[in-house]
Design a protein around this motif. Structure first.
Motif, mmCIF file in Angstrom:
data_model
loop_
_atom_site.group_PDB
_atom_site.id
_atom_site.type_symbol
_atom_site.label_atom_id
_atom_site.label_comp_id
_atom_site.label_asym_id
_atom_site.label_seq_id
_atom_site.Cartn_x
_atom_site.Cartn_y
_atom_site.Cartn_z
ATOM 1 N N ARG A 1 0.926 -1.125 0.133
ATOM 2 C CA ARG A 1 0.013 -0.088 0.124
ATOM 3 C C ARG A 1 0.951 1.325 0.074
ATOM 4 O O ARG A 1 0.341 1.955 -0.633
ATOM 5 C CB ARG A 1 -1.006 -0.097 1.319
ATOM 6 C CG ARG A 1 -2.117 -0.949 1.000
ATOM 7 C CD ARG A 1 -3.198 -0.728 2.345
ATOM 8 N NE ARG A 1 -2.670 -1.244 3.465
ATOM 9 C CZ ARG A 1 -2.756 -2.303 3.896
ATOM 10 N NH1 ARG A 1 -3.316 -3.402 3.222
ATOM 11 N NH2 ARG A 1 -2.248 -2.820 5.142
ATOM 12 N N THR A 2 1.921 1.020 0.901
ATOM 13 C CA THR A 2 2.689 2.385 1.089
ATOM 14 C C THR A 2 3.185 2.628 -0.412
ATOM 15 O O THR A 2 3.664 3.824 -1.034
ATOM 16 C CB THR A 2 4.080 2.121 1.942
ATOM 17 O OG1 THR A 2 3.158 2.018 3.126
ATOM 18 C CG2 THR A 2 4.903 3.302 1.906
ATOM 19 N N LEU A 3 4.021 1.634 -1.161
ATOM 20 C CA LEU A 3 4.495 1.829 -2.586
ATOM 21 C C LEU A 3 3.669 2.174 -3.347
ATOM 22 O O LEU A 3 3.973 3.224 -4.365
ATOM 23 C CB LEU A 3 5.214 0.453 -2.812
ATOM 24 C CG LEU A 3 6.508 -0.196 -2.173
ATOM 25 C CD1 LEU A 3 6.508 -1.632 -2.557
ATOM 26 C CD2 LEU A 3 7.617 0.520 -2.118
ATOM 27 N N VAL A 4 2.425 1.734 -3.364
ATOM 28 C CA VAL A 4 1.415 2.241 -4.658
ATOM 29 C C VAL A 4 1.014 3.660 -4.220
ATOM 30 O O VAL A 4 0.914 4.378 -5.485
ATOM 31 C CB VAL A 4 0.083 1.268 -4.296
ATOM 32 C CG1 VAL A 4 -1.049 1.795 -5.131
ATOM 33 C CG2 VAL A 4 0.570 -0.251 -4.930
ATOM 34 N N ALA A 5 1.050 3.942 -3.239
ATOM 35 C CA ALA A 5 0.564 5.327 -2.657
ATOM 36 C C ALA A 5 1.574 6.234 -3.276
ATOM 37 O O ALA A 5 1.649 7.668 -3.794
ATOM 38 C CB ALA A 5 0.421 5.708 -1.285
ATOM 39 N N ARG A 6 3.044 6.074 -2.869
ATOM 40 C CA ARG A 6 4.113 6.769 -3.354
ATOM 41 C C ARG A 6 4.238 6.928 -4.894
ATOM 42 O O ARG A 6 4.452 7.890 -5.482
ATOM 43 C CB ARG A 6 5.479 6.057 -2.826
ATOM 44 C CG ARG A 6 6.578 6.954 -3.125
ATOM 45 C CD ARG A 6 7.986 6.172 -2.863
ATOM 46 N NE ARG A 6 9.153 7.058 -2.765
ATOM 47 C CZ ARG A 6 9.512 7.968 -1.768
ATOM 48 N NH1 ARG A 6 8.831 7.615 -0.740
ATOM 49 N NH2 ARG A 6 10.844 8.272 -1.982
ATOM 50 N N PHE A 7 3.816 5.814 -5.813
ATOM 51 C CA PHE A 7 3.865 5.707 -7.035
ATOM 52 C C PHE A 7 2.940 6.799 -7.642
ATOM 53 O O PHE A 7 2.999 7.535 -8.439
ATOM 54 C CB PHE A 7 3.906 4.360 -7.794
ATOM 55 C CG PHE A 7 3.512 4.193 -9.245
ATOM 56 C CD1 PHE A 7 4.582 4.623 -9.977
ATOM 57 C CD2 PHE A 7 2.376 3.996 -9.870
ATOM 58 C CE1 PHE A 7 4.628 4.469 -11.353
ATOM 59 C CE2 PHE A 7 2.202 4.140 -11.032
ATOM 60 C CZ PHE A 7 3.066 4.342 -12.191
#
Length: 380
Positions: free
Chosen positions: A293-299
């Motif tokens: 979830r963190t990686l998707v939000a950053r992207f």
């Protein structure tokens, strides 16, 4: 008569020709293709378990105990203790009375539809369903109606004029767009129609929900009639195979009638042992879903700053729609020149005019990998 060579030439001219990559490495954040080492954003190994040492060890131990092949179908002599225990654990994980293993998600969907419908029945399917659901409906020889993508209201209108019963089918997470089906509305319509709802959660299982139980958990829905759950074991769980989960009578019916279960050799028991290890990790290591979830939000935040138009996907599937097959191929090649692997997805996998880069994330990625991808996308 059209020759095969002419058809292949036409595909090349239309930028629709498909070619295989030959990997020299295991699945992972970085893969080797020939002499190239590429940062990969195209695997469905969402939790980074395909190369996990614990899963590998379980596979090796399973092979030592059971050998490398099942030797027969489940209904002859191929159903091992490893298969049986995995089915019990999958049922417990999904909240179902029982679960039944299949070799692939394709075979599971074929098995369910062939067992539950015939030419006198009706099947209603989302227009963007996975190919396995589309093909299963064709082979079931039922009357097939496709409704507009995720359009509960339109399906309700269609069902008003249809005989009672039948089967509604949908992806839970759509594999090319990454969006989530309106399962509560679909389940309500199925109940009103005395129909069943087959939910293909290949891309939600392990990823969505507080405990990784998939899209139903994410939406706060129980696994109970009219819902039938199909889940795969080769994406977030990192191994291979599939299963169907539901009530006792459903599973017994599939054992008796699903041709893709009855007439094929069982999965190697070592694969079942590897899945059991992976399932334990999914249960115990919720940080993997948190990282996703963190990686998707950053992207998504970075893509917005770049002015990229993304689809409304809360999942690890983040498509960048470019339109033509030529544009998608060119973008994929430019990324590869920068050491990043994101193949172009073109028709007929996606509708005409919506060729894309299908970017996917894994819990094995790091924030620096996301930043490197964004830097490369900024140069397209």
């Amino acid at each position: 008569m059209k020759t095969l060579e002419a058809d292949l030439s036409r595909r090349r001219a239309q930028n629709l020709y498909r070619e295989r990559l030959v990997l020299e490495s295991s699945q992972g954040v970085e893969v080797r293709v020939g002499a190239e080492t590429l940062l990969s954003f195209c695997s469905n190994d969402y939790l980074g378990l395909a190369n996990d040492p614990r899963v590998i060890a379980a596979f090796q131990q399973g092979a030592q105990r059971y050998g490398v092949g099942a030797g027969a179908s489940h209904l002859v002599s191929g159903h091992s203790r490893a298969h049986h225990v995995l089915e019990e654990e999958l049922a417990d994980f999904t909240g179902a009375a029982r679960a039944l293993l299949f070799s692939t998600g394709y075979m599971a969907n074929l098995g369910v539809m062939s067992a539950l419908t015939d030419r006198h029945d009706a099947i209603f399917e989302d227009r963007l369903n996975h190919a396995s659901l589309i093909d299963a409906a064709r082979l079931a020889r039922a009357r097939v109606t496709r409704y507009p993508h995720a359009d509960v209201a339109r399906l309700a209108d269609i069902l008003k004029h249809a005989p009672r019963g039948g089967l509604v089918t949908t992806d839970a997470v759509f594999s090319m767009d990454g969006d989530i089906a309106p399962l509560a509305g679909l389940a309500g319509l199925a109940s009103e129609q005395d129909a069943r709802l087959l939910v293909d959660d290949a891309h939600g299982l392990g990823v969505l929900g507080r405990n990784g139980r998939g899209t139903l958990e994410h939406l706060g829905m129980p696994l109970a009639p009219p819902v039938i759950l199909m889940g795969t074991l080769g994406k977030a769980l990192g191994v291979f195979g599939a299963f169907v989960a539901g009530e006792e009578a459903l599973i017994e019916t599939l054992i008796q009638r699903a041709r893709t279960y009855i007439y094929t050799t069982a999965l190697p028991p070592a694969v079942a042992e590897a899945v059991r290890a992976s399932l334990r990790i999914v249960r115990e290591e919720g940080w993997r879903r948190d990282r996703l979830r963190t990686l998707v939000a950053r992207f998504r935040a970075g893509a917005e700053r770049l002015g990229l138009v993304l689809l409304a996907s809360p999942t690890p599937i983040q498509p960048v729609v470019l339109g033509t097959a030529e544009a998608a191929l060119a973008a994929s090649q430019r990324l590869r020149e920068q050491g990043i692997l994101v193949p172009a997805i073109r028709p007929p996998t996606v509708p005409e005019g919506s060729a894309r880069l299908r970017i996917t994330f894994s819990a094995a990625h790091e924030e620096k990998h996301v930043d490197r991808l964004l830097e490369a996308l900024a140069m397209l």
